[in-house]
Structure formats: C-alpha cells, structure tokens
Design a protein around this motif. Sequence first.
Motif, short mmCIF file in Angstrom:
data_model
loop_
_atom_site.label_atom_id
_atom_site.label_comp_id
_atom_site.label_asym_id
_atom_site.label_seq_id
_atom_site.Cartn_x
_atom_site.Cartn_y
_atom_site.Cartn_z
N GLY A 215 0.80 -1.22 0.00
CA GLY A 215 0.00 0.00 0.00
C GLY A 215 0.83 1.27 0.00
O GLY A 215 2.06 1.25 0.13
N TRP A 216 0.13 2.39 -0.14
CA TRP A 216 0.73 3.70 0.00
C TRP A 216 0.53 4.14 1.45
O TRP A 216 -0.59 4.33 1.90
N LEU A 217 1.62 4.27 2.17
CA LEU A 217 1.55 4.62 3.58
C LEU A 217 1.48 6.14 3.75
O LEU A 217 2.36 6.86 3.28
N ILE A 218 0.42 6.61 4.41
CA ILE A 218 0.34 7.99 4.89
C ILE A 218 0.35 7.90 6.40
O ILE A 218 -0.60 7.41 7.01
N ASP A 219 1.44 8.33 7.02
CA ASP A 219 1.67 7.99 8.43
C ASP A 219 0.92 8.88 9.41
O ASP A 219 0.97 8.65 10.63
N GLY A 220 0.23 9.92 8.94
CA GLY A 220 -0.54 10.78 9.82
C GLY A 220 0.18 12.03 10.25
O GLY A 220 -0.43 12.96 10.79
N LEU A 221 1.48 12.09 10.01
CA LEU A 221 2.29 13.21 10.49
C LEU A 221 2.42 14.33 9.48
O LEU A 221 3.15 15.30 9.72
N GLY A 222 1.74 14.21 8.33
CA GLY A 222 1.68 15.29 7.36
C GLY A 222 2.66 15.17 6.22
O GLY A 222 2.58 15.94 5.25
N GLY A 223 3.60 14.24 6.29
CA GLY A 223 4.58 14.07 5.22
C GLY A 223 3.99 13.35 4.02
O GLY A 223 2.86 12.84 4.07
N PRO A 224 4.75 13.29 2.92
CA PRO A 224 4.23 12.65 1.70
C PRO A 224 4.06 11.15 1.87
O PRO A 224 4.77 10.50 2.66
#
Length: 490
Positions: A13-22
């Motif tokens: 998957g495409w990880l969006i870690d929640g911290l605002g980074g790409p």
Amino acid sequence: MQHADLDLIIEGGWLIDGLGGPRRRADVGVKDERVAAIGDLQGERAARRIDASGKIVAPGFIDSHGHDDLMFVEKPGLPWKTSQGITSVVVGNCGVSGAPAPLPGNTAAALALLGETPLFADMHAYFDTLREQQPMINVAALVGHANLRLAAMRDPSATPTASEQDAMQRMLDDALSAGAVGFSTGLAYQPGGVAQQEELDGLARVAAAHGALHTSHIRNEGDHVEAAVDEVLSVGRNTGCATVLSHHKCMMPRNWGKSRATLANIDRARAEGIDVALDIYPYPGSSTILIPERADSIDDIRITWSVPHPECSGESLADIAARWGCGKEEAAQRLCPAGAIYFAMDEAEVQRIFQHECCMVGSDGLPNDAHPHPRLWGSFTRVLGRYVREAELLTLEAAIAKMTALPARVFGLAGRGQISVGAWADIVVFDADTVSDRATWDTPTLPSVGVEHVLVNGQQVYPETPGMTRPGKILRRQAAHNTPKEITPS
C-alpha cells in the motif's frame, strides 16, 4: 532485518503515516497490538497478510467530538464508527457525559442526546463498565459540566454557592483522576448556560492542574458568536487550560462570514501562548435537541426524534405544523422532548473553518436519534471524498493529519494518530479513488464506501469477522513526549 513472526502484514500500500509528510510505498507489520515494522516486509513471516496494493494505509481516524457515551453499553458494535475508519472517539461533549449521575429530581434536556441507560455514579463506575463490556473502539472521555451541576447543586439553574462550586471542582478532580481527559461545557444549553466566568475558571484551573483540557459548545453560534468565542478563549487565558471550540460554526445567513473574525481571534490567542484547537463536521446543517424558540427563526428544521410523536421522525417541522394547523413554535412544543436538524449554515464557511491549521474533524453524531443527522455515518469519508478528492481543499496527507495526529496531540493520546514503529496498531486501509459517504438527509444510516479494512489495536473490527472480539481500550491523557518515534527497518 528479520523480525519474530508478525501477527499481520499489510503489504503493497501507500503509507500515509498521519504526520503530514508525503505518502510512500511501505508495508506495515503488526505484532501484539502495535506496529512492529515498516518497510519492505516481503521476506517476513506473518500469520496473516492483507493485500493493500493501490490503496492508502493510514492511522485510524480519531473522532474528536462524539456522543457515544452510552452506546458502548447499548449498541456496542458501533458500526457507524468502524465503517468509516474511526478507531478512537472522544465522548462526553457539549457538557453532557455518562457520569456523574444527577441528584434525584435533577435533569436536563440535553441528556437525551446520550441514550436510555441510567447515568453512572462517577467516572470510575463508567470506566469499570466499559472495561467489563470491552469497547469496540478506543474511547477517551470528557466529564460534562451539566453533569457536575446536576450532581452537586440542589437548584442547578442557580449560581453555585461556595460549597457547591467546591463540590463540582472535587467531582471534576475525581473524574480526571479516574482517567477523563478533560471537561466539556454546553453553554448553549441549560443548566450550563447559567454559568458565569468565575465558575468556569474554577473548573478550568482544576483541569489545567491535571494537564487536561476544556472543550466547549459555546454560548451562542449566531448573532453573538464572536463574543461567545472570546468568552471561552478568556477561560483559557485566565487559567492556562487548553481549550477546544466544539463544532465551530456561524449560524443564520446574516452571520455567515463571521468565521473570518472568530478564526483571527483564535489565532491571536494562540500567538499569546493559549493552547487552542477546534473541530467541525463537514455539513451545512446542525443537529441537537429541538428548541421551540428557534422554530420561527430558521426556515428549514427537520425532526430527528420525538417522544410524544415518534411518527414524525424525519419530517420537516413546517410540514408537521401545516398538517396540525398550528404555528411552527406550537408544533415544536407539542413534539418535545425531541431532536432536530437545523439548516442554517453556509457550506463555504464550513470549508473555510475546516482548512484552519488547528481544526480537527468531529462527527458530533447522535446515535440515539431515530432519524439521525448523516454526519453520524459519513463525516470522515465525506472529508476524504468531497473535501479532498472533489473540492481539493487540502492534500490527502494534510486531511489525514487533521483526523489523526492532530487530535492525538490535542487530547494527549500517546501512540495514537500515527503509523510508526511502537505506535498502537490503529489502522485504516481505503481506496482514495472511491472512498465516499453515502448517508444523506433522507437516508442517514447508509454506510460509507471505499473503506476496506479497519484495525483497532491490531485486531480487525471492519469488516466484521466471525468470533470477532472487541479490542478497544480506555484512553487516558498522556504527555506528547511519550509518543513513539518512527524507526524504519532496513
């Protein structure tokens, strides 16, 4: 880098870690309720694997404003939460909570928002019951100011005596010691609306001493919204208590646009060092108890429930009044106790408020309503589908941060709201191209689409599986420095 066998790997998957980074391509490994590994985990062994190819893998969403206090007892499956990716909720908002219970004979109309279960004697008893029954998702609780008044004052419509103020402050101290993350006020309702600055400051000082916060349904969201915002900001200014403005809005067309001034005031307070945040739900209609005094000032009011006339749920107040051959205010009085949706907000203004850097998402869902506001089932997926994909108000990464890391910071939920090694494994997998709300004003309980997997503390809660246990936890407020840092395995 080899790990002991993992319980689960979410791969591709495409990880969006929640911290605002790409976003980035990364697998996520889970073991013993927590994120154990992030990176290329193809060579790792796991009891189970989820193929997330082409999908977004993000932290589970944190509903910063819920009214599910008693639903953990009455409807513990909470499908309106899990189906839209919510893994944690903050309850006890708008001055009403599951505890403490009122003195005999005391009550308040707003308590009807919560459910049918008798209120608990104190927060210790409330949390004990939740632990016994095991919540489906994680829950952080505020203690309601109305509850404190009803539990401490023989006449909750009066100004508290010194001993009654002391009793409220001791009850709040006890609730915070039990694990409540703060207290909430409902200054637009009774008996909270009677409270003056000295009373609120006294309670806020107790909360501040615990490192807890004050959330507020402000006194007026219409003609006097600017003064009402300033009142709550002044409590934070006087006491140092962190502050959240609940479901911020400016109601009635003549007040649309005032959010420019209220947001500027919030920013000035933040510049002074006051810890202030706010939340919204992404809809132009509000919902609460039916208030007959509003009947003639708002053109479009829809009934969500009525004790004497349950057959009127879902109907327009104007249509009911016409059928009964009376005015709208009289019809409202005959319907009470009841709930209603009020269409008096501007969608453009809702979107402007949403884009503020300290604005979180709170469903303000009312699961006890017979014909609820669609925000109950669709708030978070509506943000992802309509505000991000269609309107492009924010990037997907920024929107997810508003629904994860930001509320985790505001409410002190350590190890939540991010995907990092050591963090709790609250995870949602969704399709960014299709995720959307389906709940509407006419059919408000339709589940969202595009959410494919939801994990709470490493266990799947959506879709439901046979023999599934309820893995949620009671969340206490913790210092932000306890949040795990990300370590990407090589």
